[in-house]
Every structure is written in C-alpha cells, then in structure tokens.
Design a protein around this motif. Structure first.
Motif, PDB file in Angstrom:
ATOM      1  N   HIS A   1       0.764  -1.108   0.045  1.00 35.65           N
ATOM      2  CA  HIS A   1      -0.068   0.048   0.003  1.00 35.65           C
ATOM      3  C   HIS A   1       0.805   1.217   0.075  1.00 35.65           C
ATOM      4  N   ALA A   2       0.614   2.121  -1.010  1.00 31.20           N
ATOM      5  CA  ALA A   2       1.504   3.148  -1.398  1.00 31.20           C
ATOM      6  C   ALA A   2       1.530   4.392  -0.004  1.00 31.20           C
ATOM      7  N   LEU A   3       0.686   4.599   0.596  1.00 24.54           N
ATOM      8  CA  LEU A   3       0.837   5.417   1.660  1.00 24.54           C
ATOM      9  C   LEU A   3       1.846   4.965   2.810  1.00 24.54           C
ATOM     10  N   HIS A   4       1.842   3.707   2.935  1.00 22.90           N
ATOM     11  CA  HIS A   4       2.761   3.310   4.020  1.00 22.90           C
ATOM     12  C   HIS A   4       4.303   2.709   3.280  1.00 22.90           C
ATOM     13  N   SER A   5       4.441   3.330   2.109  1.00 19.13           N
ATOM     14  CA  SER A   5       5.596   2.781   1.354  1.00 19.13           C
ATOM     15  C   SER A   5       6.391   3.874   0.916  1.00 19.13           C
ATOM     16  N   SER A   6       5.793   5.094   0.824  1.00 24.09           N
ATOM     17  CA  SER A   6       6.440   6.181  -0.033  1.00 24.09           C
ATOM     18  C   SER A   6       5.995   7.470   1.039  1.00 24.09           C
ATOM     19  N   ASP A   7       7.081   8.243   1.143  1.00 27.45           N
ATOM     20  CA  ASP A   7       7.231   9.394   1.651  1.00 27.45           C
ATOM     21  C   ASP A   7       6.510  10.332   1.017  1.00 27.45           C
ATOM     22  N   GLU A   8       6.937  10.313  -0.238  1.00 26.54           N
ATOM     23  CA  GLU A   8       6.497  11.272  -1.330  1.00 26.54           C
ATOM     24  C   GLU A   8       4.982  11.114  -1.536  1.00 26.54           C
ATOM     25  N   PHE A   9       4.671   9.921  -1.753  1.00 22.26           N
ATOM     26  CA  PHE A   9       3.070   9.551  -1.988  1.00 22.26           C
ATOM     27  C   PHE A   9       2.376  10.037  -0.527  1.00 22.26           C
ATOM     28  N   ALA A  10       2.768  10.028   0.395  1.00 26.28           N
ATOM     29  CA  ALA A  10       2.209  10.406   1.548  1.00 26.28           C
ATOM     30  C   ALA A  10       2.041  12.009   1.814  1.00 26.28           C
ATOM     31  N   VAL A  11       3.001  12.642   1.375  1.00 30.03           N
ATOM     32  CA  VAL A  11       3.213  13.996   1.311  1.00 30.03           C
ATOM     33  C   VAL A  11       2.083  14.427   0.402  1.00 30.03           C
ATOM     34  N   ASP A  12       1.966  13.887  -0.723  1.00 26.00           N
ATOM     35  CA  ASP A  12       0.864  14.265  -1.675  1.00 26.00           C
ATOM     36  C   ASP A  12      -0.608  13.979  -1.185  1.00 26.00           C
ATOM     37  N   CYS A  13      -0.639  13.228  -0.246  1.00 29.05           N
ATOM     38  CA  CYS A  13      -1.701  13.162   0.345  1.00 29.05           C
ATOM     39  C   CYS A  13      -1.858  13.791   1.698  1.00 29.05           C
ATOM     40  N   GLY A  14      -1.168  14.817   1.650  1.00 29.41           N
ATOM     41  CA  GLY A  14      -1.417  15.873   2.848  1.00 29.41           C
ATOM     42  C   GLY A  14      -0.600  15.506   4.401  1.00 29.41           C
ATOM     43  N   LEU A  15       0.085  14.458   4.258  1.00 30.24           N
ATOM     44  CA  LEU A  15       0.646  14.039   5.499  1.00 30.24           C
ATOM     45  C   LEU A  15       2.210  14.588   5.565  1.00 30.24           C
ATOM     46  N   ASP A  16       2.974  14.526   6.643  1.00 29.90           N
ATOM     47  CA  ASP A  16       4.402  14.967   6.804  1.00 29.90           C
ATOM     48  C   ASP A  16       5.212  13.933   6.362  1.00 29.90           C
ATOM     49  N   GLY A  17       4.746  12.634   6.050  1.00 31.60           N
ATOM     50  CA  GLY A  17       5.769  11.430   5.617  1.00 31.60           C
ATOM     51  C   GLY A  17       4.847  10.588   5.871  1.00 31.60           C
ATOM     52  N   SER A  18       5.555   9.195   5.444  1.00 29.57           N
ATOM     53  CA  SER A  18       4.780   7.943   5.399  1.00 29.57           C
ATOM     54  C   SER A  18       4.527   7.295   6.845  1.00 29.57           C
ATOM     55  N   PRO A  19       3.747   7.264   7.409  1.00 26.78           N
ATOM     56  CA  PRO A  19       3.171   6.669   8.793  1.00 26.78           C
ATOM     57  C   PRO A  19       3.787   5.230   8.854  1.00 26.78           C
ATOM     58  N   MET A  20       3.982   4.775  10.014  1.00 24.16           N
ATOM     59  CA  MET A  20       4.101   3.244  10.119  1.00 24.16           C
ATOM     60  C   MET A  20       2.888   2.506   9.804  1.00 24.16           C
ATOM     61  N   ASP A  21       3.137   1.329   9.121  1.00 24.33           N
ATOM     62  CA  ASP A  21       2.017   0.413   8.956  1.00 24.33           C
ATOM     63  C   ASP A  21       0.980   0.422   9.895  1.00 24.33           C
ATOM     64  N   ASP A  22      -0.294   0.337   9.702  1.00 17.07           N
ATOM     65  CA  ASP A  22      -1.202   0.145  10.773  1.00 17.07           C
ATOM     66  C   ASP A  22      -0.992  -1.037  11.675  1.00 17.07           C
ATOM     67  N   LEU A  23      -0.734  -2.044  11.028  1.00 18.40           N
ATOM     68  CA  LEU A  23      -0.617  -3.457  11.804  1.00 18.40           C
ATOM     69  C   LEU A  23       0.847  -3.526  12.457  1.00 18.40           C
ATOM     70  N   ILE A  24       1.849  -2.795  12.176  1.00 13.30           N
ATOM     71  CA  ILE A  24       3.078  -2.528  12.846  1.00 13.30           C
ATOM     72  C   ILE A  24       2.676  -2.199  14.119  1.00 13.30           C
ATOM     73  N   VAL A  25       1.792  -1.177  14.304  1.00 16.17           N
ATOM     74  CA  VAL A  25       1.249  -0.646  15.472  1.00 16.17           C
ATOM     75  C   VAL A  25       0.529  -1.493  16.245  1.00 16.17           C
ATOM     76  N   PHE A  26      -0.478  -2.383  15.525  1.00 18.67           N
ATOM     77  CA  PHE A  26      -1.057  -3.302  16.482  1.00 18.67           C
ATOM     78  C   PHE A  26      -0.195  -4.260  16.981  1.00 18.67           C
ATOM     79  N   HIS A  27       0.584  -4.960  15.966  1.00 19.92           N
ATOM     80  CA  HIS A  27       1.506  -5.988  16.666  1.00 19.92           C
ATOM     81  C   HIS A  27       2.331  -5.598  17.674  1.00 19.92           C
ATOM     82  N   THR A  28       2.889  -4.092  17.637  1.00 22.75           N
ATOM     83  CA  THR A  28       3.793  -3.776  18.709  1.00 22.75           C
ATOM     84  C   THR A  28       2.901  -3.684  20.078  1.00 22.75           C
ATOM     85  N   VAL A  29       1.820  -3.007  19.909  1.00 22.95           N
ATOM     86  CA  VAL A  29       0.826  -2.843  21.133  1.00 22.95           C
ATOM     87  C   VAL A  29       0.579  -4.312  21.761  1.00 22.95           C
ATOM     88  N   PHE A  30      -0.028  -5.293  20.828  1.00 26.13           N
ATOM     89  CA  PHE A  30      -0.313  -6.482  21.199  1.00 26.13           C
ATOM     90  C   PHE A  30       0.726  -7.121  21.803  1.00 26.13           C
TER      91      PHE A  30
END
Length: 344
Positions: free
Chosen positions: A43-72
C-alpha cells in the motif's frame, strides 16, 4: 521466592484491574523494512514518503498493523502467556498515526471475566490502549482470551460479560489530521478503483498465495516481542508443532488484499475477528474480501469501506466459510471485519 514470571492465570484477574505492560518500544524505519520483508505489503501510503506528502501528511506513517502488533506484543506476558486460545476482537480503532521514532507503551483494563463450565479455564476480556511518548492514545481495542486456571479449585468470580458493539460506528472513525486525497495518484497507488467502484456484497478474490515458513514466523513474532509459548516452544503442544501467531496471518492476508483493494490505504477500525483454525508452517495462505458497507467521512474525498477479510488454506478460489455443522470450515484461518479509508 522465584524471580521468574509464570504469567497470570484466570484466577489472578479482577474486574477493573489496570495493567501497565512492559516494555516500551521505540519504532524506527527498521521495523518498516522488516515488515515489508516479511509480508508482501505494497500500500503506497505506507511505502512512500513522497506519496504520503502528496496526500497531505508529513511523511509515510508506520503500517497500521506494525502498530497493532507492537501494542499486542506488550500485552502477551500479562494477558495471554497462559492462554488456551485468543477468541476475538471488538471496538478497535486507530486513533492517530505512528511515525518513525515514536515510542509506544500499552496498558489494559480487565472489563470481563467468566469461568468455563469445565472449571479448568475461563475467558478474560480486556480493553487495551497503545500510547505514544506524548501520552496520546494511538490505538485501542477489546480482545478476549481463554486462560488456564493454575488451581482448578480456585473459586469462580461472578461472571461479567461486557456488552460490545458489533461494529464501530463510521462516525467514530478517525481520519488522520491533514489527510487529503484530492491529489491522489491512482497509477502510483497501483489500481484505479475507488470507493464508488465497489458494491456492497461484492467479493474480491485476491488471487495470490503465500506459503508460511517457520523461520519467517519466528522472526516476525520475535520482532513484536510476543512471548507466547505456543509460538516458540515445540514441546509446549502435544503435537510438537509451533502455532503460527494469529497476527502473522492477519498481516499476510492484509498484504495479499492489495491485489483488488490497493486503494484501501489505511486501517482505521477493527470491528471483529476470529482466528478460526490453527495455522502451521507449510500452510499456504490465500485470501478474499467481501464489501460489507460504505460510508462517508468528515473529510471530503475520503470514504470509509468496511471489509470482511477471510484467509484460508484451501484451494484457489475456494470461498466456502462454514461447514455443514455451522462452524468454520477446517481450511478457514481468519475471519476479520475492519474499516479502511479509501478515496471516494
């Protein structure tokens, strides 16, 4: 007095207990690289800083499931070290993006207890929150686990079964601050299909398949610092097999869903989930999704799509879910219900 931790058993839990889990974990770009090495995540938003910036973010956030697994993973020593089975999830929401360099910790509140009729185990419900270094919650979810009793004669607690929502209301979905799909590039994302191109009831066969390897599963489970014995100790189960961490199956299925759902960029809610049957090394995972619901968000141009993601080890194109007994068919591994954000 022993200084080692045998984990909590069913009789050790009390309603209202709040458990602050060890150990905080700082997430860096290395976790992203390892995640993408372990799973075919594209998924591009979690792969590319440039794609994420074009979508209004400061950069590419960590994959949502990285967050889930880390908390779990933080919760396992306190919640499921002596679990018989992880039974389900509900009311899960990703509350804020996690960026490289953020430090996550977790805490859980016991919200339900019910001893099983055999007197040897019981079900524990906990609401878990992942919290960053600024004390802001980034993830919350409820899960329930069947846990062994250390003493079968320990008295049963008064049963408390929480009343949980079947789905997260779409009005409660959090759109990351600044996210804007007005300059969204379909070609770079990989597919042209937006929310309006999907119909409720549509089923997407994700076509691709991945065979689970023992070494990759062991690496992934260590990455999340998940200490459950069934995943590491081949002597723990009578059949001498290591059980594949259910989250490994979730990530594999989510990654496979790129083929057909490439624009479902961000997971924002976990409505429910069941690890239907055990998964072992050598199993080949395939996946399909069903569109359950579509909704608008508060941000123009960004829609929410509710998906049922099913992972199985059956033949290609097999979409059978239940057996003649009404239970999950033996080849079904995962039945996951989630919301994702997608261009409208």
């Amino acid at each position: 007095m022993s200084k080692t931790n045998p984990g909590r058993f069913f009789e050790d839990y009390r309603i209202g207990d709040v458990i602050r889990h060890a150990t905080p974990r700082t997430i860096a770009e290395g976790e992203r690289a390892l995640y993408h090495a372990l799973y075919p995540a594209r998924h591009a938003l979690h792969s590319s800083d440039e794609f994420a910036v074009d979508c209004g973010l400061d950069g590419s956030p960590m994959d949502d499931l990285i967050v889930f697994h880390t908390v779990f993973g933080r919760t396992v020593p306190d919640i499921s070290l002596n679990a018989v089975a992880n039974l389900g999830y509900a009311e899960g929401r990703w509350l804020a993006p996690v960026w490289p360099g953020d430090t996550l910790r977790a805490e859980s509140e016991v919200i339900g207890l019910k001893e099983n009729s055999n007197g040897k185990s019981g079900v524990v419900w906990v609401r878990t929150r992942g919290i960053n270094q600024m004390d802001l919650p980034v993830l919350e979810y409820v899960r329930w686990v069947m846990v062994r009793k250390a003493d079968p004669d320990a008295p049963a607690p008064d049963p408390v079964v929480p009343d949980l929502a079947r789905t997260v209301d779409p009005h409660q979905l959090i759109v990351p601050e600044g996210l804007d799909f007005s300059n969204y590039d379909d070609q770079l994302a990989g597919e042209p299909y937006r929310c309006g191109d999907y119909a409720v009831g549509e089923v997407i066969d994700h076509v691709d398949a991945v065979t689970i390897e023992e070494a990759e599963h062991m690496l992934a489970t260590r990455l999340w610092q998940n200490t459950a014995k069934v995943h590491f100790d081949a002597t723990f189960r009578e059949d001498g097999r290591r059980l594949i961490y259910g989250g490994h199956v979730i990530s594999m299925a989510r990654a496979l869903s790129f083929n057909g759902l490439a624009n479902a960029q961000i997971m924002v809610a976990l409505n429910g989930g069941a690890h239907a049957n055990p998964c072992f090394a050598g199993d080949t995972i395939r996946a399909w999704s069903e569109v359950l619901e579509k909704a608008e968000t508060e941000v123009p141009g960004i829609a929410a799509i509710r998906l049922r993601l099913v992972a199985h080890k059956g033949a290609a194109g097999d979409r059978a879910l239940l057996g003649t007994d009404g239970k999950y068919a033996p080849h079904v591994l995962l039945d996951l219900d989630y919301w994702a954000l997608i261009p409208a």
